[in-house]
Design an enzyme around this catalytic site. Structure first.
Site, short mmCIF file in Angstrom:
data_model
loop_
_atom_site.label_atom_id
_atom_site.label_comp_id
_atom_site.label_asym_id
_atom_site.label_seq_id
_atom_site.Cartn_x
_atom_site.Cartn_y
_atom_site.Cartn_z
CB CYS A 66 -0.93 0.00 1.21
SG CYS A 66 -1.93 1.50 1.33
NE ARG A 69 2.68 0.68 3.45
CZ ARG A 69 3.85 0.05 3.55
NH1 ARG A 69 4.22 -0.45 4.72
NH2 ARG A 69 4.65 -0.07 2.51
CD1 TRP A 235 -7.33 8.58 -1.70
CD2 TRP A 235 -8.24 8.93 0.32
NE1 TRP A 235 -6.37 9.15 -0.90
CE2 TRP A 235 -6.90 9.39 0.34
CE3 TRP A 235 -9.02 9.07 1.48
CZ2 TRP A 235 -6.31 9.95 1.47
CZ3 TRP A 235 -8.43 9.63 2.60
CH2 TRP A 235 -7.09 10.08 2.60
CD GLU A 240 -6.02 1.82 -6.38
OE1 GLU A 240 -6.35 2.86 -5.78
OE2 GLU A 240 -6.19 0.68 -5.91
N1 ARG Z 1 -6.88 -1.74 -7.08
C1 ARG Z 1 -8.20 -2.01 -6.61
C2 ARG Z 1 -9.23 -1.47 -7.60
O1 ARG Z 1 -8.86 -0.87 -8.56
C3 ARG Z 1 -8.45 -1.40 -5.24
C4 ARG Z 1 -7.43 -1.73 -4.18
C5 ARG Z 1 -7.47 -0.81 -2.99
N2 ARG Z 1 -7.18 0.55 -3.39
C6 ARG Z 1 -7.15 1.61 -2.56
N3 ARG Z 1 -6.91 2.78 -3.07
N4 ARG Z 1 -7.38 1.48 -1.27
O2 ARG Z 1 -10.41 -1.57 -7.45
#
Ligand code: ARG
Length: 360
Positions: A66, A69, A235, A240
């Site tokens: 992560c 953090r 968030w 991602e």
């Molecule tokens: N990578 C995943 C997604 O695209 C989410 C993982 C957690 N991500 C976060 N920013 N807490 O759905």
């Protein structure tokens, strides 16, 4: 070493760290005596609310993959250990969705249900909110990553609308009972239409994504106690969505369409059309979340925050463990300090762990 001894050592390790950090080291000895007794008599021990809260925060702090953090201390911890029935659990999950969403000002949050030893609770969803995927004759509709779980939901009696963005139901299992499914009311699911500030044709793609990623299939382990149902969220970082969920060829695979909207020459790799499309897709994600008032972080800011996390940990005399291949962002990784550093990928507890999939 038998189970009780092993559990006690894990408890001792956690309680010592936890109580020192909370500034209540004078209580360590008494607490450990109680725990020892409890383990001798029952083979188990129960965390206090304070221990649960700090333990969950430590699990975040120790999450090697992560980049977010820096914010570990701001985690909101909901103690949901009292819930007994599937209905109660589903209701707590809906509450989590509402409170974490917070009209777009996303709150990092975890809801912790009973540990493994008190009766087993499993949430079958990978994330509380996620889009279904269907195999149609002419290809996949929706999120290819959800195809298998979508079939499970259908076998339980759920029916989707077969759009590209059907939100899957919550699936909750208690012990060996048949899993129960619950539709998430549409009005509590915040979604963001993805638009590009400069390319109007972006709208024609009719893309959207949900606001809050709530991981629900990992196990939280604190002081030897295993919480198999403990959904948590932060968030999004834009990559991602923009560089993975919408871009991966085995997910929504949108780079060719984005490139065509941008009028790029896709006949040769060397025009770097994928890279150009990727940047604009990521920019669209950031701008769309920002204009919708939904929390999101770009990868440069996230990396800078991670740097501050490393500095804070250094000051506290703790080593930062990390999984480099996950910490680097998938877009322009070498522009962040993380790329040029190494991290020890060592498992420190408390932590979040993968667990076996309940439907495989
Ligand atoms: N990578 C995943 C997604 O695209 C989410 C993982 C957690 N991500 C976060 N920013 N807490 O759905």
């Amino acid at each position: 070493m038998n189970h009780n001894q092993e559990l006690y050592l894990k408890a001792k390790d956690f309680i010592s760290t936890c109580y020192v950090e909370l500034g209540i080291d004078d209580k360590i000895e008494t607490r450990l005596q109680h725990i020892k007794l409890e383990i001798d008599q029952t083979g188990n021990y129960v965390h206090t609310y304070e221990e649960l809260v700090h333990g969950a925060k430590l699990a975040w702090r120790n999450s090697n993959r992560c980049i977010g953090r820096f914010f570990w201390q701001t985690l909101d911890v909901i103690d949901a250990r009292k819930y007994e029935t599937e209905e109660d659990i589903a209701e707590a999950l809906l509450y989590h969705i509402k409170v974490a969403t917070n009209q777009g000002k996303i709150r990092p949050m975890i809801t912790v249900f009973k540990p493994k030893t008190q009766g087993r609770i499993r949430i079958w969803n990978h994330q509380l909110i996620r889009y279904a995927g269907y195999e149609h004759e002419d290809g996949i509709v929706g999120d290819p990553a959800s195809v298998e779980f979508t079939k499970i939901c259908e076998s339980l009696g759920w029916k989707g609308e077969h759009t590209h963005f059907d939100v899957l139901p919550l699936v909750v299992q208690l012990n060996d009972r048949k899993p129960q499914w619950y539709e998430i009311p549409k009005d509590i699911i915040l979604e963001v239409p993805i638009q590009h500030p400069d390319y109007e044709a972006f709208n024609d793609l009719h893309l959207k994504w949900y606001a809050v990623p709530i991981i629900s299939d990992m196990k939280l382990e604190i002081g030897g106690i295993e919480y198999e149902a403990a959904p948590f969220n932060g968030w999004y970082m834009e990559t991602e969505i923009g560089a993975r969920n919408l871009a991966d060829s085995f997910r929504y695979n949108l780079l060719p369409k984005v490139a065509s909207i941008m009028g790029l020459d896709t006949s040769r790799n060397s025009t770097l059309w994928k890279d150009k499309a990727l940047i604009e897709l990521n920019l669209a994600v950031i701008e769309s979340y920002r204009s919708a008032g939904v929390s999101i972080v770009d990868h440069h800011t996230a990396a800078a925050q991670f740097k501050r996390f490393e500095e804070n940990e250094g000051k506290a005399g703790r080593e930062v463990t990390g999984d480099w291949s996950w910490l680097i962002p998938p877009v322009s990784p070498a522009t962040t300090h993380i790329f040029h550093q190494t991290y020890q990928d060592k498992q420190v507890y408390p932590n979040f762990l993968y667990q076996n999939c309940p439907y495989k």
